[in-house]
Design a protein around this motif. Structure first.
Motif, PDB file in Angstrom:
ATOM      1  N   THR A 125       0.822  -1.202   0.000  1.00 41.24           N
ATOM      2  CA  THR A 125       0.000   0.000   0.000  1.00 41.24           C
ATOM      3  C   THR A 125       0.863   1.262   0.000  1.00 41.24           C
ATOM      4  O   THR A 125       1.877   1.339   0.695  1.00 41.24           O
ATOM      5  CB  THR A 125      -0.921   0.010   1.227  1.00 41.24           C
ATOM      6  N   GLU A 126       0.412   2.263  -0.793  1.00 42.57           N
ATOM      7  CA  GLU A 126       1.116   3.531  -0.868  1.00 42.57           C
ATOM      8  C   GLU A 126       0.144   4.682  -0.671  1.00 42.57           C
ATOM      9  O   GLU A 126      -1.062   4.542  -0.937  1.00 42.57           O
ATOM     10  CB  GLU A 126       1.816   3.684  -2.219  1.00 42.57           C
ATOM     11  N   GLU A 128      -0.471   7.492  -2.317  1.00 41.32           N
ATOM     12  CA  GLU A 128      -1.181   8.002  -3.488  1.00 41.32           C
ATOM     13  C   GLU A 128      -1.922   6.906  -4.244  1.00 41.32           C
ATOM     14  O   GLU A 128      -2.993   7.143  -4.789  1.00 41.32           O
ATOM     15  CB  GLU A 128      -0.207   8.692  -4.455  1.00 41.32           C
ATOM     16  N   LEU A 136       1.494   2.129  -8.375  1.00 39.59           N
ATOM     17  CA  LEU A 136       2.537   2.160  -7.365  1.00 39.59           C
ATOM     18  C   LEU A 136       3.706   3.034  -7.801  1.00 39.59           C
ATOM     19  O   LEU A 136       4.164   2.966  -8.935  1.00 39.59           O
ATOM     20  CB  LEU A 136       3.034   0.743  -7.071  1.00 39.59           C
ATOM     21  N   THR A 138       6.658   3.125  -5.958  1.00 40.44           N
ATOM     22  CA  THR A 138       7.930   2.550  -5.522  1.00 40.44           C
ATOM     23  C   THR A 138       8.568   1.833  -6.700  1.00 40.44           C
ATOM     24  O   THR A 138       7.970   0.914  -7.282  1.00 40.44           O
ATOM     25  CB  THR A 138       7.712   1.581  -4.355  1.00 40.44           C
ATOM     26  N   GLY A 151      10.991   4.875  -2.957  1.00 40.81           N
ATOM     27  CA  GLY A 151       9.551   5.080  -2.879  1.00 40.81           C
ATOM     28  C   GLY A 151       9.069   5.137  -1.450  1.00 40.81           C
ATOM     29  O   GLY A 151       9.856   5.243  -0.502  1.00 40.81           O
ATOM     30  N   ARG A 152       7.724   5.056  -1.293  1.00 37.09           N
ATOM     31  CA  ARG A 152       7.107   5.123   0.031  1.00 37.09           C
ATOM     32  C   ARG A 152       6.015   4.062   0.140  1.00 37.09           C
ATOM     33  O   ARG A 152       5.360   3.723  -0.842  1.00 37.09           O
ATOM     34  CB  ARG A 152       6.470   6.495   0.263  1.00 37.09           C
ATOM     35  N   LYS A 153       5.809   3.577   1.342  1.00 34.01           N
ATOM     36  CA  LYS A 153       4.730   2.647   1.636  1.00 34.01           C
ATOM     37  C   LYS A 153       4.029   3.103   2.921  1.00 34.01           C
ATOM     38  O   LYS A 153       4.658   3.726   3.795  1.00 34.01           O
ATOM     39  CB  LYS A 153       5.264   1.217   1.837  1.00 34.01           C
ATOM     40  N   CYS A 154       2.744   2.767   3.057  1.00 35.56           N
ATOM     41  CA  CYS A 154       2.017   3.163   4.254  1.00 35.56           C
ATOM     42  C   CYS A 154       1.139   2.020   4.762  1.00 35.56           C
ATOM     43  O   CYS A 154       0.836   1.086   4.019  1.00 35.56           O
ATOM     44  CB  CYS A 154       1.161   4.408   4.004  1.00 35.56           C
ATOM     45  N   LEU A 234       4.736   4.007   8.279  1.00 32.60           N
ATOM     46  CA  LEU A 234       5.118   4.577   6.989  1.00 32.60           C
ATOM     47  C   LEU A 234       6.562   4.188   6.731  1.00 32.60           C
ATOM     48  O   LEU A 234       7.404   4.293   7.628  1.00 32.60           O
ATOM     49  CB  LEU A 234       5.006   6.104   7.009  1.00 32.60           C
ATOM     50  N   TYR A 236      10.000   4.607   4.107  1.00 32.39           N
ATOM     51  CA  TYR A 236      10.633   5.446   3.091  1.00 32.39           C
ATOM     52  C   TYR A 236      11.867   4.722   2.565  1.00 32.39           C
ATOM     53  O   TYR A 236      12.748   4.344   3.350  1.00 32.39           O
ATOM     54  CB  TYR A 236      11.030   6.800   3.686  1.00 32.39           C
TER      55      TYR A 236
END
Length: 418
Positions: A125-126, A128, A136, A138, A151-154, A234, A236
């Motif tokens: 999950t990201e 945006e 995605l 990432t 990238g980023r994940k949440c 979160l 990074y």
């Protein structure tokens, strides 16, 4: 059609139930409110072999399937101890690595997953992208023989407890490969429910096993209104350097493309077990709530009789119990289809099971609180502490609305709405 458990499955259910009851909901809540983890329960379940029931025996597991792991998830939840990392580590990571990892990857990770000494988180999950994994952000790119991940994940569960995180990223590939992926996604997308539009070109998905202490990987905790010992994070990724064999299905051999070919099938391989085990946890939680409420209403006396004698109290409980039992039947069907290798049918059943269980668990907990009256909102009576978790179960890992979209499109043959 046989609704009976095998003798081995019955023994597993009884043994896990006994383990869960020795710890109980009080233990679960105390650990969660103290900011601690359910380490003692996890470790004991691992020593007894319950965490690895779906891992092949050659890697130290029980040699069973998702049916057996769903039993473990349900019975611990029915004892008031729903362990989210059962879904993340043995169900998702264990299945992905077992099905699509190289032999070296299976030897490196599966034994630890089987006995619980190793935990692997899962990151898809990201912020945006939301439910649309085609968007995605990432990205993994080659740098010599290595990969660089950015990238980023949440909403990533349990990263603080895990030695590794299984990260879904995307990799640019040729136009021909993208067309092949589109065809494969059309065939397998029904097993997900996260699918969405793809405009603007396609990037091939790939999965990487990333050490949680890797340079360039940082995290921040998300504060949640959920009573749970598992934290949400979160993540990074700032050019996290990974060796070639961090790619699931990939090796360090020059020119090897196994990991790229495995990306989409590996992703879908983990999502149906995720649905099924989340559903099993929900069903177990619903059972727990109904049991607590039934005990209370049978003994609580007002106006000279137990309040359960009034249909205004007993009928809502009976309705909730029926919904939970119907969800359990759908979970059993989904797990059976998955273990039989009938992936397309399992995808439909897994999404339906997750939907049914999410609704049933929320209803059961809400009803249990209501029949307790004011007591239902106290910690001591052990039902309001489940509110956040069952509400989240209607959103994650895929929302009820996306499942309805999926059923409308794949089962009822309606035009896509997204």
């Amino acid at each position: 059609m046989d609704f009976d458990l095998t003798p081995e499955q019955r023994q597993l259910r009884e043994a896990v139930r006994a383990l869960g009851q020795r710890y109980g909901h009080g233990y679960f809540v105390a650990r969660a409110k103290a900011g601690e983890h359910t380490t003692e329960l996890w470790d004991e379940a691992g020593r007894l072999g319950y965490l690895g029931v779906n891992i092949p025996t050659e890697y130290g597991g029980g040699g069973g399937g998702i049916t057996e792991l769903a039993i473990v998830c349900e019975e611990l939840a029915a004892a008031g101890c729903p362990l989210l990392l059962l879904v993340v580590s043995p169900a998702i990571a264990g299945t992905v690595i077992g099905r699509h990892g190289t032999e070296a990857q299976r030897r490196a990770f599966l034994p630890g997953l089987a006995d619980g000494t190793l935990k692997i988180a899962f990151a898809i999950t990201e912020p945006e992208a939301g439910s649309n994994f085609h968007r995605l952000g990432t990205v993994a790119r080659r740098d010599g023989g290595d990969w660089l991940l950015s990238g980023r994940k949440c909403f990533i569960s349990g990263v603080d407890e895990a030695a590794y995180v299984l990260v879904v990223a995307r990799i640019e590939d040729s136009e021909q490969d993208s067309e092949q992926d589109s065809e494969q996604d059309s065939e397998q997308g029904g097993a997900d429910g996260r699918q969405g539009g793809t405009g603007g070109g396609r990037l091939r998905p790939a999965l990487f096993v990333v050490p949680t202490d890797a340079p360039g990987l940082t995290r921040s905790k998300l504060e949640m209104e959920v009573v749970s010992p598992e934290n949400q994070w979160l993540l990074y990724f700032d050019d996290v350097r990974l060796p070639a064999d961090a790619l699931i299905g990939g090796t360090a051999e020059p020119g090897d493309r196994g990991g790229l070919e495995a990306g989409l099938p590996a992703l879908f391989a983990g999502l149906n077990p995720e649905r099924i085990t989340v559903a099993a946890m929900g069903a177990g939680t619903g059972r727990y709530a109904i049991e607590r409420a039934s005990t209370y209403t049978a003994s609580r006396q007002v106006w000279g009789r137990p309040i359960g004698a009034h249909q205004g109290v007993s009928h809502p409980l009976a309705h909730a119990a029926i919904q939970v039992e119907l969800a359990r039947l759908m979970i059993a069907k989904a797990a059976t289809l998955y273990d039989a290798g009938r992936d397309v049918e399992a995808g439909v059943a897994a999404n339906m099971a997750k939907y049914a269980s999410g609704e049933a668990a929320a209803l059961a907990v809400d009803t249990a609180i209501q029949v307790h009256g004011g007591n239902g909102m106290t910690t001591d009576y052990g039902v309001a502490t489940l509110l956040g978790a069952v509400r989240a179960g209607r959103i994650a890992p895929v929302s009820r609305e996306m499942i309805l979209n999926f059923v409308a499109q794949r089962v009822l043959q309606q035009p896509r709405s997204y």
